[in-house]
Design an enzyme around this catalytic site. Structure first.
Site, short mmCIF file in Angstrom:
data_model
loop_
_atom_site.label_atom_id
_atom_site.label_comp_id
_atom_site.label_asym_id
_atom_site.label_seq_id
_atom_site.Cartn_x
_atom_site.Cartn_y
_atom_site.Cartn_z
N THR A 184 -52.48 109.70 28.74
CA THR A 184 -51.81 108.59 28.05
C THR A 184 -51.75 108.95 26.58
O THR A 184 -52.67 109.59 26.06
CB THR A 184 -52.56 107.26 28.19
OG1 THR A 184 -53.85 107.43 27.62
CG2 THR A 184 -52.70 106.85 29.63
N GLU A 329 -52.04 104.37 33.72
CA GLU A 329 -53.26 104.05 34.47
C GLU A 329 -52.99 103.26 35.75
O GLU A 329 -53.87 103.10 36.59
CB GLU A 329 -54.21 103.20 33.59
CG GLU A 329 -54.85 103.98 32.44
CD GLU A 329 -54.02 103.94 31.17
OE1 GLU A 329 -52.78 103.78 31.26
OE2 GLU A 329 -54.59 104.08 30.08
N LYS A 438 -53.12 88.37 14.08
CA LYS A 438 -54.03 87.22 14.08
C LYS A 438 -53.94 86.49 12.76
O LYS A 438 -54.39 86.98 11.74
CB LYS A 438 -55.46 87.68 14.35
CG LYS A 438 -55.79 87.65 15.82
CD LYS A 438 -57.28 87.63 16.08
CE LYS A 438 -57.50 87.47 17.58
NZ LYS A 438 -58.78 87.98 18.03
N TRP A 443 -53.06 83.64 17.56
CA TRP A 443 -52.28 84.83 17.87
C TRP A 443 -50.79 84.59 17.63
O TRP A 443 -50.22 83.58 18.06
CB TRP A 443 -52.43 85.22 19.34
CG TRP A 443 -53.74 85.86 19.63
CD1 TRP A 443 -54.74 86.14 18.74
CD2 TRP A 443 -54.21 86.29 20.92
NE1 TRP A 443 -55.80 86.73 19.40
CE2 TRP A 443 -55.49 86.83 20.73
CE3 TRP A 443 -53.65 86.29 22.20
CZ2 TRP A 443 -56.24 87.35 21.77
CZ3 TRP A 443 -54.40 86.81 23.24
CH2 TRP A 443 -55.68 87.33 23.02
P1 ADP Z 1 -48.27 104.99 26.36
O1 ADP Z 1 -47.00 104.31 25.94
O2 ADP Z 1 -49.44 104.64 25.49
O3 ADP Z 1 -48.15 106.39 26.73
P2 ADP Z 1 -47.89 103.98 28.97
O4 ADP Z 1 -46.65 104.75 29.05
O5 ADP Z 1 -48.85 104.02 30.07
O6 ADP Z 1 -48.71 104.34 27.72
O7 ADP Z 1 -47.49 102.53 28.56
C1 ADP Z 1 -48.11 101.39 29.05
C2 ADP Z 1 -47.83 100.22 28.16
O8 ADP Z 1 -46.44 100.07 27.90
C3 ADP Z 1 -48.23 98.91 28.77
O9 ADP Z 1 -49.62 98.69 28.66
C4 ADP Z 1 -47.39 97.93 27.97
O10 ADP Z 1 -47.99 97.64 26.73
C5 ADP Z 1 -46.12 98.70 27.72
N1 ADP Z 1 -45.10 98.32 28.70
C6 ADP Z 1 -44.76 98.95 29.82
N2 ADP Z 1 -43.76 98.32 30.45
C7 ADP Z 1 -43.45 97.23 29.71
C8 ADP Z 1 -42.52 96.15 29.84
N3 ADP Z 1 -41.66 96.08 30.85
N4 ADP Z 1 -42.51 95.21 28.88
C9 ADP Z 1 -43.37 95.28 27.83
N5 ADP Z 1 -44.26 96.25 27.66
C10 ADP Z 1 -44.32 97.23 28.58
#
Ligand code: ADP
Length: 541
Positions: A184, A329, A438, A443
């Protein structure tokens, strides 16, 4: 008393074996880096994957060894996957959009022994090759004729597998064996590795195939624009061969014109990508007055769908939009936005409001929202809390124990997202825990502010972050990247937000920036923004 049923281990090689036996002539259609279109049947893909296994075994690769790829979506890339996983080695997809130093760090952390890459990424790898500590073999996704000059001592993929027997044995290990590794991007600290097992990927595949999820079948033609290095192309690299759906692989070209051409010539029925890709396609369609007569469904996820994209697909082009939420994850599907039965006949605005939410968990994903003391919160569509998740395809920890214990006492994984749930299990993300602003202990959702701001025609992209405030602790700053040739004013932007958000959420200031920084998966890089604006003084402070 135990049931009396067979022990059929859930290993990913069975997916490709099934594809060869049941749908041998269905195809992967690849646009290669050079631009030519190549067709590979599932039968051929199976045999090619066996040859990859043969080449790996000859190179001393076996159970548990890591094989990395740095590749676009292609049939060769698929063969590299299945050939690696089949013998119990671990396929590590590396995201080429990461900084080269980070790529080296990840490859060393993973202890990759083989790296297979597309020619596009050769300059990146040559620049950092001295930093790689464990890679012994470099392979380039190419044939001998298209092999670029290189300083890696790399071999052409087609030569690497040529003449290898099809006898490598697959699946001789328990289903809990690791098969995939994906880091990630990590908004804090170093990237962390998510280590998928055969069992988790097979169960996730079952989830993806269900009708309210991706719902592909043997008659579908699926175009994953979402890269294979982005959480397994959201599972499509497994679900398509499992069902016999054709796959159309766009290679390196993901601009509107190139995607349209494939959608049209291959009569694609289902496609999937992050929102930014669709902006490019929609612009191209409008400029050229084109329609999408074959496309039934578009999966959009990775970040929230802007309202304009949703409505364009649904109303102008009559394509069903499935909003999806997930993370590396979670393998990655967590929720999907197929309309629930009680809203099938609702008016358009109600349906669109529903579809802007992230959707409902399929069977196999358990969701909860909890407060800071881990108490369950109500599913009333309003109360926001930390989103936690549990299931057979959800990470139980990170590779090499990084990040320590990530599960709570009930085995739920904290997603780092903040969300509400309604009584039918529709989940709506309101923020990422670390991005929440915050103000006076309450929030403010940065996502809400961003989505509304981006709806302004003079805005290309928008981000809201919390800036230090002596009285309120933090107050929102809206950061705007203007659309080309436009110069929106602070007043226009605040007017855009007025009435759509609580008054106290109104940003204390608006800042303009040439380009909002994006992370490796195309999401706004808030960490970078906070860094850029760390000394910003609000006029209200
Ligand atoms: P990274 O972007 O850190 O590599 P991931 O690709 O696993 O990690 O992204 C996961 C995160 O992306 C989620 O925890 C969420 O915050 C965001 N995310 C994924 N899909 C959506 C969605 N449809 N709407 C809003 N946020 C999203």
């Amino acid at each position: 008393m135990q049931g009396i049923m067979q022990d059929w281990q859930l290993t990913t090689n069975k997916i490709l074996e099934h594809a060869k036996r049941i749908n041998p002539t269905r195809e992967i259609i690849t646009r290669r880096v050079g631009g030519e279109i190549v067709r590979t049947s599932y039968s051929q893909l199976h045999d090619l994957s066996k040859q990859v296994s043969g080449a790996l075994i000859e190179g001393g690769i076996g159970l548990g060894d890591r094989v990395a790829t740095l590749g676009w979506n292609s049939a060769r890339h698929m063969a590299a996957w299945y050939g690696t996983m089949g013998i119990g080695a671990v396929l590590h997809t590396i995201n080429p959009r990461l900084h080269p130093d980070q790529i080296a760090w990840i490859a060393n952390h993973a202890e990759d022994k083989v790296l297979i890459l597309d020619t596009t990424f050769l300059p990146i790898i040559e620049a950092v090759k001295d930093k790689f500590e464990t890679i012994k073999t470099y392979v380039i996704f190419a044939d001998a004729d298209n092999m670029p000059e290189n300083s890696l001592g790399a071999i052409a993929f087609d030569d690497w597998v040529a003449g290898k027997s099809l006898n490598a044995s697959w699946g001789d290990f328990p289903e809990e064996t690791a098969c995939g590794l994906c880091y990630t991007s990590g908004t804090t600290g170093n990237p962390k590795g998510v280590l998928y097992s055969h069992r988790s990927n097979v169960l996730h595949t079952m989830i993806t195939m269900s009708k309210d999820a991706m719902g592909m079948g043997a008659n579908d033609v699926v175009l994953p624009v979402v890269p294979m290095f982005h959480a397994n192309a959201w599972g499509l690299a497994f679900g398509c061969p499992a069902t016999g759906a054709n796959m159309v692989m766009p290679g390196a070209q993901m601009d509107g014109a190139s995607i349209y051409e494939l959608l049209d010539t291959e009569k694609v029925t289902i496609t999937a990508a992050v929102p930014t890709v669709w902006l490019g396609l929609l612009t191209y369609l409008r400029e050229n007055d084109l329609k999408l007569p074959h496309l039934n469904k578009v999966l959009i996820g990775g970040s929230a769908i802007p309202d304009a994209i949703l409505r364009a697909f649904e109303t102008e082009y009559e394509v069903d939009v499935i909003h999806a939420w997930g993370m590396t994850e979670t393998s990655p599907l967590g929720t999907l936005g197929s309309l629930p039965p009680h809203l099938m006949d609702a008016d358009i605005d109600t349906r669109m409001t529903q579809k802007l939410k992230q959707g409902r968990p399929p069977f196999g994903v358990e969701l909860k929202i909890v407060d800071d003391e881990n108490n369950d919160l109500a599913w009333d569509g309003e109360t926001s809390g930390r989103l936690v998740v549990r299931g057979p395809a959800i990470a139980a920890g990170y590779f090499k124990g990084d990040g320590g214990n990530v599960l709570d006492e009930n085995g739920f994984f904290d997603t780092g997202d903040v969300a509400n749930m309604d009584e039918f299990g529709t989940m709506q993300i309101t923020d990422r825990a670390k991005d929440v602003i915050k103000s006076g202990g309450e929030w403010i959702s940065s996502i809400d502010i961003e989505n509304i701001a981006v709806g302004h025609p003079k805005v290309a992209n928008a981000a809201a972050i919390g800036i230090y405030h002596p009285k309120w602790d933090e107050r929102p700053l809206l950061i705007i990247q203007a659309a080309p040739g436009e110069e929106p004013s602070k007043e226009e932007l605040l007017a855009q937000l007025e009435g759509k958000i609580a008054k106290w959420w109104t940003p204390d200031d608006v800042a303009f920036i040439d380009e909002i920084p994006l992370g490796a998966t195309g999401k706004i890089n808030k960490l970078k923004l906070r860094e850029i604006f760390k000394d910003y003084k609000l006029p209200t402070a």
